[in-house]
Every structure is written in C-alpha cells, then in structure tokens.
Write an enzyme that holds these catalytic residues in place. Structure first.
Site, short mmCIF file in Angstrom:
data_model
loop_
_atom_site.label_atom_id
_atom_site.label_comp_id
_atom_site.label_asym_id
_atom_site.label_seq_id
_atom_site.Cartn_x
_atom_site.Cartn_y
_atom_site.Cartn_z
N LYS A 147 48.10 48.00 46.37
CA LYS A 147 48.41 49.01 45.33
C LYS A 147 48.10 50.45 45.78
O LYS A 147 48.83 50.98 46.60
CB LYS A 147 47.74 48.62 44.02
CG LYS A 147 48.27 47.23 43.57
CD LYS A 147 48.05 46.87 42.14
CE LYS A 147 48.85 45.63 41.78
NZ LYS A 147 48.12 44.38 41.76
N TYR A 195 43.38 37.12 38.88
CA TYR A 195 44.63 36.91 39.61
C TYR A 195 44.47 37.46 41.02
O TYR A 195 43.87 38.52 41.21
CB TYR A 195 45.78 37.65 38.91
CG TYR A 195 47.10 37.62 39.66
CD1 TYR A 195 47.86 36.46 39.72
CD2 TYR A 195 47.59 38.77 40.29
CE1 TYR A 195 49.08 36.44 40.39
CE2 TYR A 195 48.81 38.75 40.96
CZ TYR A 195 49.55 37.58 41.00
OH TYR A 195 50.75 37.56 41.67
N ASP A 199 38.22 41.02 45.44
CA ASP A 199 39.65 41.35 45.46
C ASP A 199 39.81 42.67 44.73
O ASP A 199 39.81 42.72 43.50
CB ASP A 199 40.46 40.24 44.81
CG ASP A 199 41.95 40.54 44.85
OD1 ASP A 199 42.33 41.65 45.29
OD2 ASP A 199 42.74 39.67 44.42
C1 LIG Z 1 48.41 43.00 42.40
C2 LIG Z 1 47.29 42.13 42.82
C3 LIG Z 1 47.42 41.20 43.87
C4 LIG Z 1 48.74 40.94 44.54
O1 LIG Z 1 49.22 42.06 45.20
P1 LIG Z 1 50.80 42.10 45.58
O2 LIG Z 1 50.93 43.39 46.33
O3 LIG Z 1 51.52 42.07 44.28
O4 LIG Z 1 51.06 40.93 46.42
C5 LIG Z 1 46.30 40.50 44.26
N1 LIG Z 1 45.12 40.70 43.67
C6 LIG Z 1 44.95 41.57 42.67
C7 LIG Z 1 43.60 41.76 42.07
C8 LIG Z 1 46.04 42.31 42.20
O5 LIG Z 1 45.88 43.16 41.20
#
Ligand SMILES: *Cc1c(COP(=O)(O)O)cnc(C)c1O
Length: 435
Positions: free
Chosen positions: A273, A150, A245
């Site tokens: 995060k 994701y 990511d």
């Molecule tokens: C949480 C997350 C996102 C999206 O981040 P948001 O701050 O919710 O937009 C993208 N990539 C990964 C791997 C994530 O865990």
C-alpha cells in the site's frame, strides 16, 4: 429500502456490463463489484488531490484512496514528476538500480525496527514471502493467525476457524487444499489465555505468529498495546517468530508504522500500500540475521521479475520523502480525529448507534456504541445501515469503500474544508439510514 439514483450512473453501468464479458463478475478484485452496496460500481476516470471523478462526470471526495496507498491523495505533483522523470528513461531493467537503493536507504535510516528489506510487488507477495522466511528460519511449518485479520490471498491464510477453541483452519476459498489450511491455527484476537494454551500445546510445530497489529481489513479492531506486547513476549518464550503485517499500517500511522506506534519489535514486518506511492510495491524486512536466510545469501528462495522496478521505486521514494516532512503524521491524525469526533458527537446527540474508531489517518464507521476489538463483535445485520449510508453518500459526492467492513483513509490532500463537508454529508446520510 428503495435506492433511488439521483446522480447519473449510466456510463459506469454500461462499462460494467461490458466488463462482465471480460472479467469474472466484471472486476479484477472482488469487493470492487459493489455486491454489498447499491448500484453498479463506479468507473473512475481521474483523480486530483482529495477528489475523483467517474465516467459520468460525478465528483467525489474520496475516502477509499485506492484502499490505502494514496496517503498524499490523487496525482500528487511531486510523485507524478518523479514518476514521469523515471518513465522517460525506461520502465524496468531487471537489474539493480539506484532508485531501489535510495528507497531502501530512506526506509532503513528512518525505521529502527528493521535492518534489511526485500522489495516485492504486492502485499500478498510480501506476506507469502515472510511466511516462507519464517518457516525457513525456524524449520517449522505451522502458522498462528487471528480471526478478523486479513493477510492477502495467500493460500495458507485463506482460512477460517473451524469449530472448537484453538482450531486448525478450514479453507475459506475453493482451491485451497485442506492440507494447506490445516497448517494454520486460528484464534480470536486479544484472548491471552487461549494464546498461551495454543502455544504451550503447538509451539514445537509453529513457525510464526502473524498479526495485523492494527487490524483494518474487517472493521478497524484497534488493539491494546499490552496485547501486542503479550504477543512479543509469548513469541520469544515459545521460540516462534512474530510477524507484523503492516501492509495497511506501515507508513500510515507513522513512518515506523504500528511497530513504532506501539513500540513493539516484531521479527518480520510486511509492507504494501503506502510504500509504493500508488504503484504495485510490497516489501518485507527484518534483522540482518533473519534476512540473511533469503537467496542468494541464504537458502530461502524468493524472486520477482518486476521487483524494485525503477518507476515503482521512484513513486515510493517520492511518497515516503513527503511522509518525512516534520509534523506530517500529527497533522493527518489531528484532521482524522476531528472528523471522527464530529461524526460521533452528532450520532450521540441523535441517539444513533454509530461510533467512529480511528487511529492515525484510518477511520471506520462502526455500528453500535461499544468498542469493537474482535471480529465476532461485529453484527452483520447492521450492514444494512452501511448500505444506505454508502448510497446516500454517493448521491452527495462522498466515496467510501463499498463495504461496511472496510475502513476509510484521510490523505494529506483532504483539507479541513473537505472534511467538514464530509462530516455534514455523513451526518445527513445517517439521518436517512437511522430514521
Ligand atoms: C491489503 C493487505 C494485504 C494484501 O495486499 P495486496 O497488495 O492487496 O496483495 C495484506 N495484508 C494486509 C494487512 C493488507 O491490508
């Protein structure tokens, strides 16, 4: 299965009814609606350390930790102090500010996989910007992603695999045009032959490979280092950029995230995060040569009204300073390992089909007994067990994210006693679910 409420939830239920009049589904992010578990979502009033309290006064040991940002637990006094100090001087100026420099320096001084950074305001925004950068640098348009990873709600990544092997994506959300989705190729994780075949055929039009090096949004699908190394080598070979990511894994499995954990150098890294200390912060970073493509230095446009605002920078700076305390990550990993193995030992002894993949301070309750490394190995039918476990845990004061596909987080605020209490309650919840 009947889900009897043994804790008061009326206030949350009333607030949720009210919220439905304001927000679609009553929420501002879909998983919060508790659609795959029982009862109304809890409205949380406050948190302190490892604990939080809902509007009915129920106390929980929190393993959701705001979905990952709260690596130091709730309301950490040092982070709070730095935020308060900063708020008192104004919250945003839309100018460069010293706190941004300080956070940038702290990160770059301690993260050898990066030379330049750009702060944004969410993980999604970081990923969206990284994709544009990759396209701008390579002059190519397509993206290669992996099933089960994701990357936020970016249009071109809200895609699912169609039929066939290396497939062009079809959109997984209404509102994503098919001609955006078709620029994304999707293949399963850890299929080296298909990766090579896909690159051999399409590399001339692929800008980047994007991967969650520690996939943690669809279960915790821990990969082998050799697979990540394979991505690195293939990306070089085929002249495409490799994006890690690290919105979850960054500053979570170590200060240098998965890049450092596996010692694999990606071309671009995205963050979110933990980096914001509980505030909306994201970032993307790379070598100076790559980042020099970003405006105003280069032709790739990207901007943000509240980017690197001082309050968010102060929170991130305080949080990451705490992360640099010697032994910090080792301790969180040890605590998490002890908890996970205790749960697994109980499940094994009772013959329950559950194991607990974990890495650093991330864990997942996985059903079945075989290691799971790809999303197609997750059996959706098992999520009924999660629903029961989640319900039982709420009744006994343990809060997990409201979906069996979500991972849990241990924070520095979770004491050994908290974790022992949680193990006992998780084992009791398994007894209810599996009997
Ligand atoms: C949480 C997350 C996102 C999206 O981040 P948001 O701050 O919710 O937009 C993208 N990539 C990964 C791997 C994530 O865990």
């Amino acid at each position: 299965m009947q889900y009897e409420q043994r804790i008061p939830r009326q206030t949350s239920a009333d607030l949720f009814e009210e919220a439905k009049g304001y927000f679609p589904g009553g929420v501002n992010s879909p998983v919060r609606a508790f659609r795959s578990v029982s009862g109304p979502p809890l409205f949380i009033r406050e948190g302190k350390g490892s604990r939080m309290w809902d509007e009915d006064g129920n106390e929980f040991i929190d393993f959701c930790c705001s979905w990952g940002p709260l690596i130091h637990g709730h309301a950490h006094p040092y982070i709070q102090e730095k935020v308060m100090e900063t708020v008192a001087r104004g919250t945003s100026f839309g100018t460069p500010n010293r706190l941004g420099n300080q956070l940038g320096k702290l990160i770059l001084d301690n993260h050898p996989y990066l030379e330049r950074l750009r702060f944004v305001s969410s993980g999604t925004e970081a990923v969206m910007s990284a994709l544009r950068l990759a396209r701008g640098v390579t002059g190519k348009n397509k993206i290669l992603k992996f099933d089960g990873c994701y990357h936020g709600h970016v249009d071109s990544l809200l895609v699912k695999a169609g039929s066939g092997l290396a497939t062009f994506g079809t959109s997984s959300s209404a509102g994503v045009p098919e001609n955006v989705a078709k620029d994304t190729l999707i293949i399963p994780l850890n299929d080296r032959d298909l990766l090579e075949a896909t690159l051999a055929q399409h590399a001339h039009e692929i800008a980047c490979i994007i991967v969650e090096p520690i996939p943690a949004n669809n279960g915790l699908l821990i990969q082998d280092r050799s697979w990540l190394e394979c991505l690195r080598i293939k990306a070089w070979k085929h002249n495409v950029l490799l994006i890690f990511d690290e919105v979850i894994s960054g500053f979570r499995v170590g200060f240098t995230g998965a890049a450092g954990y596996y010692d694999v150098q990606p071309d671009i890294i995205t963050f979110g995060k933990v980096i914001g200390g509980g505030f909306p912060v994201g970032a993307y970073g790379a070598s100076k040569a790559i980042m020099d493509h970003i405006a105003p230095e280069g032709p790739v446009y990207q901007a943000g009204t509240l980017s690197a605002n001082p309050v968010a920078m102060a929170a991130g700076l305080a949080a990451l300073e705490l992360c640099l305390t010697p032994g910090f990550y080792e301790l969180q990993a040890e605590k998490t390992h002890a908890m996970a193995t205790a749960i697994e030992a109980y499940a094994r002894q009772r013959g329950y089909p559950l194991h607990v993949p974990h890495i650093g301070s991330i864990f997942w309750l996985a059903f079945g007994t075989e290691r799971i490394t790809r999303s197609d190995q997750i059996d959706a039918a098992n999520m009924q067990y999660f629903k029961t476990i989640h319900h039982e845990l709420l009744q006994t004061g343990i809060y997990l994210g409201p979906s069996g596909y979500e991972v849990g987080f241990v924070s520095a605020a979770h004491t050994v006693a908290d974790l022992q209490e949680a193990v006992g309650k998780i084992c009791a919840a398994m007894d209810v679910a599996f009997w």
